[in-house]
Design an enzyme around this catalytic site. Structure first.
Site, PDB file in Angstrom:
ATOM      1  N   GLY A 181       0.795  -1.231   0.000  1.00 52.81           N
ATOM      2  CA  GLY A 181       0.000   0.000   0.000  1.00 52.81           C
ATOM      3  C   GLY A 181       0.821   1.271   0.000  1.00 52.81           C
ATOM      4  O   GLY A 181       0.326   2.321   0.419  1.00 52.81           O
ATOM      5  N   ASP A 186      -7.311  -0.709  -0.612  1.00 57.74           N
ATOM      6  CA  ASP A 186      -6.064  -0.135  -0.069  1.00 57.74           C
ATOM      7  C   ASP A 186      -6.306   1.243   0.548  1.00 57.74           C
ATOM      8  O   ASP A 186      -5.944   1.496   1.704  1.00 57.74           O
ATOM      9  CB  ASP A 186      -5.019   0.049  -1.186  1.00 57.74           C
ATOM     10  CG  ASP A 186      -4.284  -1.228  -1.495  1.00 57.74           C
ATOM     11  OD1 ASP A 186      -4.857  -2.301  -1.263  1.00 57.74           O
ATOM     12  OD2 ASP A 186      -3.144  -1.140  -1.979  1.00 57.74           O
TER      13      ASP A 186
HETATM   14  O1  PMV Z   1      -1.448  -6.094  -4.545  1.00 58.58           O
HETATM   15  P1  PMV Z   1      -2.300  -5.371  -3.560  1.00 58.58           P
HETATM   16  O2  PMV Z   1      -1.956  -5.605  -2.135  1.00 58.58           O
HETATM   17  O3  PMV Z   1      -2.519  -3.915  -3.902  1.00 58.58           O
HETATM   18  O4  PMV Z   1      -3.747  -6.040  -3.597  1.00 58.58           O
HETATM   19  C1  PMV Z   1      -4.542  -6.144  -4.717  1.00 58.58           C
HETATM   20  C2  PMV Z   1      -5.833  -6.749  -4.300  1.00 58.58           C
HETATM   21  C3  PMV Z   1      -6.675  -7.241  -5.452  1.00 58.58           C
HETATM   22  O5  PMV Z   1      -7.862  -7.762  -4.883  1.00 58.58           O
HETATM   23  C4  PMV Z   1      -5.961  -8.354  -6.201  1.00 58.58           C
HETATM   24  C5  PMV Z   1      -7.021  -6.118  -6.424  1.00 58.58           C
HETATM   25  C6  PMV Z   1      -7.929  -5.059  -5.857  1.00 58.58           C
HETATM   26  O6  PMV Z   1      -8.017  -3.980  -6.487  1.00 58.58           O
HETATM   27  O7  PMV Z   1      -8.587  -5.282  -4.830  1.00 58.58           O
END
Ligand code: PMV
Length: 319
Positions: free
Chosen positions: A113, A158
């Site tokens: 994040g 996030d």
């Molecule tokens: O890679 P990260 O921690 O930003 O997580 C992405 C999470 C997903 O579900 C794969 C994509 C999303 O936009 O929620």
């Protein structure tokens, strides 16, 4: 632009901070309307400080990544300029004659994040400098606009968990539900060291779902059931149960095609060394995995992760 003036010789007008984050369970399925749980990682933080600019220019400097921009002339999608522009537009103010200094201890592009945390810290610092106070929901909405520049159509998880700074139950399009946990949960974050842009794995899952909707929808439903149970385990303070659910979630992510040999190796090593459970976290293929540990096994699991190829292991406690 060189970072020209240290932050110690002039007092800041205001400052703001924001934590990193990990997704505990529900990634990928969350893109398709299922719930996910994300938690802040306060051990990793971004910070922004606002100073008067000696030349009367609105600029952002991020010495950690060797970047600096003048907001008025930066590219439309510049990630450092955008939070400033969005805050000023939202408040109906012209660009102020301020220098925003950004520092972050959150590894970039690794699913922790960092982009959302930097944007949140900047927005908090700027709002404080303008003397304005926003709710977490307003802040999350602004940072979502910055996230869209990098991730296309992110689910919004996030920016939400980072703005709220609390574990959140997240369903796309619904108001996020911050919640508290029943006991402390110690997590280790193992970094594969492999850069894996989330938009690529999200695109692969999308293609898979287009090719075989019934199979993918069933996998998303399995994840949703696990996430519901994980919320109960968190509320009840049930570590063994949460660990088993993390293992189960990982199996479904493997079936979705977003794991990798490196992630498999790290998860297997963590479990063999005594973790309650382990799973990949975030987009997958590379990036991070997480392991739930107790005090007796923390060191063993850390060593096992490093021996299995983790580039670094970070510890965080969910409380
Ligand atoms: O890679 P990260 O921690 O930003 O997580 C992405 C999470 C997903 O579900 C794969 C994509 C999303 O936009 O929620």
């Amino acid at each position: 632009m060189a970072f020209s003036r240290g932050e110690t010789d002039v007092l800041p007008l205001a400052s703001g901070r924001a934590p990193g984050k990990i997704i505990l369970c529900g990634e990928h399925a969350v893109v398709y309307g299922r719930p996910a749980i994300a938690v802040p990682v306060f051990q990793l933080q971004a910070e922004a400080m606002v100073y008067p600019d000696p030349e009367g220019v609105c600029r952002v400097e991020a010495p950690d990544i060797g970047r600096g921009v003048v907001v008025a002339t930066a590219a439309d999608d510049d990630p450092l300029a955008c939070p400033v522009r969005l805050v000023c537009t939202a408040l109906g103010r012209p660009l102020p004659p301020w220098r925003v200094l950004v520092r972050s201890a959150i590894p970039v592009a690794s699913g922790l994040g960092s982009g959302a945390a930097v944007a949140t810290a900047m927005a908090r610092a700027l709002l404080a400098a303008f003397g304005v106070s926003w709710s977490a929901a307003e802040l999350a909405a602004l940072v979502y606009e910055v996230e869209k520049l990098h991730h296309g159509t992110p689910s919004g998880i996030d920016n939400t968990v980072i703005a709220y700074g609390q574990p959140v139950w997240f369903v796309r399009g619904a108001a996020p539900e911050p919640f508290t946990v029943g006991t402390t949960f110690d997590l280790l974050i193992g970094d594969t060291g492999i850069a894996s842009p989330t938009r690529l794995t999200v695109a692969d899952v999308r293609r898979g779902r287009e090719a075989d909707p019934a199979r993918f929808e069933a996998l998303f439903d399995r994840i949703a059931a696990i996430v519901h149970e994980a919320r109960q385990a968190l509320a009840a303070g049930d570590r063994p149960r949460l660990g088993a659910l993390m293992n189960a979630n990982h199996e479904v992510l493997l079936a979705l095609g977003v794991s990798s040999p490196e992630l498999e190796r790290l998860c297997a090593a963590a479990r063999a060394a005594g973790a309650w459970g382990a799973k990949l976290s975030g987009g997958g293929r590379g990036g991070n995995m997480i392991a739930l540990v107790d005090d007796q096994h923390r060191l063993q699991v850390t060593e096992a992760l490093l021996a299995a190829g983790a580039r670094r292991v970070m510890a965080t406690t969910l409380a």
